[in-house]
Design a protein around this motif. Structure first.
Motif, short mmCIF file in Angstrom:
data_model
loop_
_atom_site.label_atom_id
_atom_site.label_comp_id
_atom_site.label_asym_id
_atom_site.label_seq_id
_atom_site.Cartn_x
_atom_site.Cartn_y
_atom_site.Cartn_z
N TYR A 168 5.47 -5.71 50.22
CA TYR A 168 6.08 -4.41 50.49
C TYR A 168 7.61 -4.50 50.40
N ARG A 169 8.16 -5.55 50.95
CA ARG A 169 9.61 -5.73 50.91
C ARG A 169 10.11 -5.87 49.47
N LEU A 170 9.36 -6.62 48.67
CA LEU A 170 9.75 -6.78 47.26
C LEU A 170 9.67 -5.45 46.52
N ALA A 171 8.62 -4.68 46.79
CA ALA A 171 8.47 -3.37 46.14
C ALA A 171 9.64 -2.46 46.52
N LYS A 172 10.04 -2.49 47.77
CA LYS A 172 11.16 -1.67 48.22
C LYS A 172 12.48 -2.09 47.57
N GLN A 173 12.52 -3.34 47.13
CA GLN A 173 13.71 -3.84 46.43
C GLN A 173 13.62 -3.59 44.92
N ASN A 174 12.60 -2.81 44.51
CA ASN A 174 12.36 -2.50 43.09
C ASN A 174 12.03 -3.74 42.26
N THR A 175 11.37 -4.69 42.89
CA THR A 175 10.89 -5.88 42.18
C THR A 175 9.42 -5.67 41.84
N ASP A 176 9.12 -5.40 40.57
CA ASP A 176 7.73 -5.13 40.16
C ASP A 176 7.05 -4.18 41.15
N SER A 177 7.64 -3.00 41.32
CA SER A 177 7.25 -2.10 42.40
C SER A 177 5.76 -1.78 42.43
N VAL A 178 5.21 -1.37 41.30
CA VAL A 178 3.79 -0.97 41.29
C VAL A 178 2.90 -2.15 41.65
N LYS A 179 3.17 -3.29 41.02
CA LYS A 179 2.38 -4.49 41.30
C LYS A 179 2.48 -4.88 42.78
N ASN A 180 3.67 -4.81 43.33
CA ASN A 180 3.85 -5.24 44.72
C ASN A 180 3.36 -4.20 45.72
N TYR A 181 3.43 -2.92 45.39
CA TYR A 181 2.82 -1.92 46.28
C TYR A 181 1.30 -2.09 46.29
N GLN B 35 3.96 -0.69 62.49
CA GLN B 35 4.76 -0.89 61.28
C GLN B 35 3.88 -1.29 60.11
N TYR B 36 2.84 -2.08 60.37
CA TYR B 36 1.92 -2.47 59.29
C TYR B 36 1.13 -1.26 58.80
N PHE B 37 0.71 -0.40 59.73
CA PHE B 37 0.02 0.82 59.34
C PHE B 37 0.94 1.71 58.50
N GLU B 38 2.17 1.85 58.94
CA GLU B 38 3.12 2.70 58.21
C GLU B 38 3.32 2.19 56.79
N ASN B 39 3.49 0.89 56.64
CA ASN B 39 3.73 0.31 55.31
C ASN B 39 2.48 0.37 54.44
N TRP B 40 1.32 0.24 55.04
CA TRP B 40 0.07 0.37 54.29
C TRP B 40 -0.05 1.79 53.73
N CYS B 41 0.13 2.78 54.59
CA CYS B 41 0.03 4.17 54.15
C CYS B 41 1.09 4.51 53.10
N GLU B 42 2.32 4.05 53.32
CA GLU B 42 3.40 4.35 52.38
C GLU B 42 3.13 3.71 51.02
N SER B 43 2.57 2.52 51.01
CA SER B 43 2.22 1.87 49.73
C SER B 43 1.20 2.70 48.97
N LEU B 44 0.21 3.21 49.67
CA LEU B 44 -0.82 4.04 49.03
C LEU B 44 -0.23 5.36 48.52
N GLN C 81 -7.59 9.24 48.72
CA GLN C 81 -8.68 9.07 49.69
C GLN C 81 -8.39 7.90 50.62
N LYS C 82 -7.88 6.81 50.04
CA LYS C 82 -7.51 5.66 50.88
C LYS C 82 -6.35 6.01 51.81
N LEU C 83 -5.39 6.80 51.31
CA LEU C 83 -4.27 7.23 52.14
C LEU C 83 -4.78 8.05 53.32
N HIS C 84 -5.72 8.93 53.06
CA HIS C 84 -6.28 9.76 54.13
C HIS C 84 -6.95 8.88 55.19
#
Length: 221
Positions: free
Chosen positions: A66-79, A108-117, A135-138
Motif C-alpha cells: 500500500y505504501r509503495l502504491a501511494k508513492q506511485n511505484t507500480d500503483s496498480v500492481k501494488n494496490y 487502519q488496515y481496514f481503511e487501506n484495504w477498502c481504499e485499495s479496492l 462488490q469486494k469494496l462493499h
C-alpha cells in the motif's frame, strides 16, 4: 491400529520448520519496516497458513504494498497486492489486541484495504471488470463498519461509495431513482456525523456526486 511413528515424526518436523520460517520472516519484515524498506517486504513471498505469525506477515506485506502504491511505484500492481494481502491478514487475525501491539491498529488496515479496492475499481475500463472490485469494496466496508475503532466516517464513506457505484452500473434500471434518493438520505446523515473528521471532504464530494447523478435521471426529483 498403531500410528506410524515415523510419519508422525516427519509431520512434526515439517510443522516446526514452517513455524521457524514464519517466525524468521516476521523478524525480517519488522526490521525492514523499521528501515522503511517497503520493497523488500512487498516482493517477499508469504507462504504460510496456520502459524500464529501468518496474519502479521500478510498485514505487514499488505501495508508495504500500500505504501509503495501511494508513492506511485507500480500503483496498480501494488494496490492489487495490498488488497489481497490485507484481506488475508485481517481474516486470519483472531486476537487483535495482540496483533495491534505488534503491527498497529485494525482500523487502519481496514481503511487501506477498502481504499485499495476503491482505487483498483477506478482503474478498470468496463463495468464488467469494475463490478467484482466494487462488490469486494462493499464487503470490506461492511466489515469495517462492524470493527471497533474511531474511523466510522471512513467506513460509511466506502460503503456509500460502493453503493453509488452499484447504482451507476445499472443506472437504467427502473429502481435507480428510488435507490439514489435513499442513498442521498443515508449519506446526508453520514456526512453530518463526519463533519469534524478527516473524511468530511470525502463525504461532501460523495453527496455532490449523488445529487449530480440523481439530477441526470429524467423525472427523478
Amino acid at each position: 491400529m498403531k500410528p506410524n511413528i515415523k510419519m508422525v515424526m516427519i509431520l512434526l518436523v515439517a510443522v516446526l520448520l514452517v513455524s521457524g520460517c514464519a517466525t524468521r520472516q516476521l523478524k525480517n519484515f519488522k526490521e525492514a519496516a523499521a528501515e522503511n524498506n517497503w520493497q523488500e517486504i512487498a516482493t517477499a513471498e508469504v507462504d504460510c497458513k496456520d502459524h500464529e505469525a501468518c496474519n502479521q506477515l500478510h498485514l505487514l506485506k499488505g501495508d508495504a504494498c500500500y505504501r509503495l502504491a501511494k508513492q506511485n511505484t507500480d500503483s496498480v500492481k501494488n494496490y492489487q497486492c495490498a488488497a489481497e494481502q490485507l484481506e488475508q491478514g485481517i481474516h486470519l487475525t483472531t486476537d487483535w489486541a495482540n496483533a495491534e501491539a505488534v503491527v498497529g491498529k485494525r482500523a487502519q488496515y481496514f481503511e487501506n484495504w477498502c481504499e485499495s479496492l476503491r482505487l483498483l475499481r477506478s482503474e478498470q475500463t468496463s463495468t464488467a471488470a469494475a463490478t467484482p472490485y466494487n462488490q469486494k469494496l462493499h464487503s470490506c466496508a461492511r466489515e469495517f463498519l462492524q470493527a471497533p475503532g474511531d474511523l466510522k466516517p471512513a467506513a460509511t464513506f466506502f460503503l456509500h461509495n460502493a453503493e453509488l457505484a452499484a447504482i451507476r452500473f445499472q443506472i437504467n434500471d427502473t429502481g435507480s431513482c428510488q435507490a439514489l434518493k435513499q442513498l442521498q438520505q443515508n449519506e446526508s446523515q453520514a456526512a453530518a456525523q463526519a463533519a469534524q473528521s478527516r473524511y468530511a471532504d470525502h463525504h461532501r464530494r460523495l453527496l455532490n456526486d449523488i445529487a449530480g447523478i440523481k439530477a441526470s435521471i429524467p423525472g427523478c426529483p
